[in-house]
Design a protein around this motif. Structure first.
Motif, PDB file in Angstrom:
ATOM      1  N   VAL A 162      -1.049  -2.485  17.168  1.00 61.20           N
ATOM      2  CA  VAL A 162      -0.077  -3.568  16.955  1.00 61.20           C
ATOM      3  C   VAL A 162      -0.345  -4.268  15.625  1.00 61.20           C
ATOM      4  O   VAL A 162       0.585  -4.528  14.848  1.00 61.20           O
ATOM      5  CB  VAL A 162      -0.148  -4.594  18.115  1.00 61.20           C
ATOM      6  N   ALA A 163      -1.613  -4.548  15.333  1.00 64.82           N
ATOM      7  CA  ALA A 163      -1.974  -5.225  14.089  1.00 64.82           C
ATOM      8  C   ALA A 163      -1.570  -4.392  12.873  1.00 64.82           C
ATOM      9  O   ALA A 163      -1.065  -4.931  11.884  1.00 64.82           O
ATOM     10  CB  ALA A 163      -3.478  -5.511  14.057  1.00 64.82           C
ATOM     11  N   ILE A 164      -1.774  -3.081  12.944  1.00 68.47           N
ATOM     12  CA  ILE A 164      -1.416  -2.205  11.820  1.00 68.47           C
ATOM     13  C   ILE A 164       0.098  -2.208  11.599  1.00 68.47           C
ATOM     14  O   ILE A 164       0.578  -2.341  10.461  1.00 68.47           O
ATOM     15  CB  ILE A 164      -1.912  -0.767  12.073  1.00 68.47           C
ATOM     16  N   ILE A 165       0.868  -2.075  12.679  1.00 65.00           N
ATOM     17  CA  ILE A 165       2.335  -2.044  12.565  1.00 65.00           C
ATOM     18  C   ILE A 165       2.859  -3.361  12.008  1.00 65.00           C
ATOM     19  O   ILE A 165       3.678  -3.390  11.071  1.00 65.00           O
ATOM     20  CB  ILE A 165       2.977  -1.745  13.934  1.00 65.00           C
ATOM     21  N   VAL A 166       2.388  -4.473  12.562  1.00 64.22           N
ATOM     22  CA  VAL A 166       2.826  -5.793  12.094  1.00 64.22           C
ATOM     23  C   VAL A 166       2.413  -6.008  10.640  1.00 64.22           C
ATOM     24  O   VAL A 166       3.180  -6.551   9.836  1.00 64.22           O
ATOM     25  CB  VAL A 166       2.250  -6.912  12.991  1.00 64.22           C
ATOM     26  N   ALA A 167       1.206  -5.562  10.277  1.00 67.56           N
ATOM     27  CA  ALA A 167       0.717  -5.711   8.905  1.00 67.56           C
ATOM     28  C   ALA A 167       1.576  -4.933   7.919  1.00 67.56           C
ATOM     29  O   ALA A 167       1.892  -5.429   6.827  1.00 67.56           O
ATOM     30  CB  ALA A 167      -0.736  -5.250   8.821  1.00 67.56           C
ATOM     31  N   LEU A 168       1.973  -3.724   8.285  1.00 72.78           N
ATOM     32  CA  LEU A 168       2.822  -2.914   7.399  1.00 72.78           C
ATOM     33  C   LEU A 168       4.178  -3.580   7.188  1.00 72.78           C
ATOM     34  O   LEU A 168       4.706  -3.592   6.067  1.00 72.78           O
ATOM     35  CB  LEU A 168       3.002  -1.510   7.987  1.00 72.78           C
ATOM     36  N   LEU A 169       4.738  -4.145   8.251  1.00 71.70           N
ATOM     37  CA  LEU A 169       6.007  -4.864   8.121  1.00 71.70           C
ATOM     38  C   LEU A 169       5.833  -6.102   7.242  1.00 71.70           C
ATOM     39  O   LEU A 169       6.707  -6.426   6.426  1.00 71.70           O
ATOM     40  CB  LEU A 169       6.521  -5.269   9.510  1.00 71.70           C
ATOM     41  N   SER A 170       4.702  -6.788   7.397  1.00 72.20           N
ATOM     42  CA  SER A 170       4.419  -7.980   6.587  1.00 72.20           C
ATOM     43  C   SER A 170       4.285  -7.621   5.110  1.00 72.20           C
ATOM     44  O   SER A 170       4.786  -8.340   4.238  1.00 72.20           O
ATOM     45  CB  SER A 170       3.134  -8.659   7.080  1.00 72.20           C
ATOM     46  N   LEU A 171       3.599  -6.521   4.835  1.00 74.09           N
ATOM     47  CA  LEU A 171       3.452  -6.072   3.443  1.00 74.09           C
ATOM     48  C   LEU A 171       4.811  -5.747   2.831  1.00 74.09           C
ATOM     49  O   LEU A 171       5.084  -6.109   1.681  1.00 74.09           O
ATOM     50  CB  LEU A 171       2.546  -4.842   3.392  1.00 74.09           C
ATOM     51  N   LYS A 172       5.646  -5.076   3.596  1.00 76.37           N
ATOM     52  CA  LYS A 172       6.985  -4.725   3.101  1.00 76.37           C
ATOM     53  C   LYS A 172       7.779  -5.993   2.785  1.00 76.37           C
ATOM     54  O   LYS A 172       8.434  -6.086   1.736  1.00 76.37           O
ATOM     55  CB  LYS A 172       7.714  -3.881   4.148  1.00 76.37           C
ATOM     56  N   LEU A 173       7.704  -6.971   3.681  1.00 79.63           N
ATOM     57  CA  LEU A 173       8.410  -8.239   3.460  1.00 79.63           C
ATOM     58  C   LEU A 173       7.863  -8.965   2.241  1.00 79.63           C
ATOM     59  O   LEU A 173       8.629  -9.463   1.406  1.00 79.63           O
ATOM     60  CB  LEU A 173       8.275  -9.125   4.703  1.00 79.63           C
ATOM     61  N   LEU A 174       6.546  -9.018   2.111  1.00 80.41           N
ATOM     62  CA  LEU A 174       5.945  -9.745   0.994  1.00 80.41           C
ATOM     63  C   LEU A 174       6.342  -9.142  -0.348  1.00 80.41           C
ATOM     64  O   LEU A 174       6.700  -9.866  -1.278  1.00 80.41           O
ATOM     65  CB  LEU A 174       4.423  -9.767   1.117  1.00 80.41           C
ATOM     66  N   PHE A 175       6.301  -7.819  -0.455  1.00 79.03           N
ATOM     67  CA  PHE A 175       6.661  -7.188  -1.724  1.00 79.03           C
ATOM     68  C   PHE A 175       8.125  -7.439  -2.057  1.00 79.03           C
ATOM     69  O   PHE A 175       8.481  -7.611  -3.231  1.00 79.03           O
ATOM     70  CB  PHE A 175       6.344  -5.690  -1.682  1.00 79.03           C
TER      71      PHE A 175
END
Length: 279
Positions: A236-249
């Motif tokens: 869950v942490a990995i999936i949420v983190a990847l979405l967060s990175l996409k949003l941040l960029f």
């Protein structure tokens, strides 16, 4: 059941706040001081909570490696190719050196002042105040003149300065990504390159922090029934983190990370008001 709920909440918080500029350490301190989470975490015991920290560090690291895999392959292959050719002006070699240099200040401070830094995590009041400071740092990105310096054009001094920005973010409530991206803007980096450098330089720091926590775990056992829910939390942490990175960029490209500043100022202000009204 309570432990599973806490695990998944911490995983989501870690995945969101580690990469968005809202301070993962600050949010974890706040969650740990909510009665339900506080009692459940203490019931786990120090050994189990250390294990959770290590595994969430692993999740964070895996997310960065996946998201920046092309950059990493290019840097590593270019670095060794340049070394073999003794081409010390190669942009990939320079970029790799700057990443290592930028990781040094946080590593030194983290090791020398580890106990003092850990004591800061026991003060929600400090976290609320620093969240407000963090917000104003993010708001400053709207008045910084944006330039187009690339990672390989940074130079050692700028890399070291951004490294000190990262070291300041050891304080809970100050976002590591927010500090380093803002630092990149101040030093004339192109927004997307500033974000990429921010997360590339985070790899050695996150790895080092995970190793420090892992050393503390030596000789401690982990209940067998805990492995499966922890594995689910890591995913869950990995999936949420990847979405967060996409949003941040996406936000960085539009130079809109200031919007996160309004959130941290509001959170910090409400928190401080609650502390002084209900203490």
């Amino acid at each position: 059941m309570e432990i599973t709920i806490v695990l998944f909440v911490l995983a989501v918080v870690q995945g969101i706040a580690e990469f968005l500029p809202v301070s993962s350490s600050g949010h974890l301190v706040l969650f740990e001081n909510i009665d339900f989470f506080h009692s459940t975490i203490h019931a786990m015991g120090e050994g189990l909570f250390l294990y959770i920290n290590v595994m969430l560090h692993v999740a964070t690291l895996v997310a960065i490696l996946i998201f920046l895999r092309k950059d990493l392959v290019k840097l590593v292959t270019g670095f060794f190719r340049a070394l073999m050719a003794r081409n010390f002006s190669d942009p990939d070699l320079r970029s790799a050196v700057y990443i290592v240099i930028a990781s040094v200040p946080a590593g030194i401070i983290g090791i020398l002042f580890h106990d003092a830094i850990e004591s800061l995590f026991s003060s929600p009041t400090l976290v609320f105040f620093m969240l407000i400071v963090n917000g104003f740092i993010l708001l400053s990105t709207k008045i910084i003149t944006i330039k187009n310096r690339q990672i390989e054009e940074m130079g050692m001094m700028r890399a070291l300065i951004i490294g000190f920005f990262q070291a300041i973010a050891i304080i809970p409530g100050i976002s590591r990504s927010g500090m380093t991206i803002t630092g990149g803007f101040l030093l004339g980096m192109e927004p997307e390159h500033s974000a990429r450098f921010s997360f590339l330089m985070a790899i050695p720091v996150i790895l080092g922090a995970g190793l420090l926590e892992s050393v503390k775990m030596l000789g401690r056992g982990v209940p067998s029934g805990f492995v499966l829910p922890m594995t689910g939390a890591v995913v869950v942490a990995i999936i949420v983190a990847l979405l967060s990175l996409k949003l941040l960029f996406a936000m960085v490209k539009r130079i809109r990370i200031d919007v996160f500043g309004y959130y941290t100022i509001l959170t910090g202000s409400v928190g401080l008001a609650a502390v002084y009204l209900f203490r």
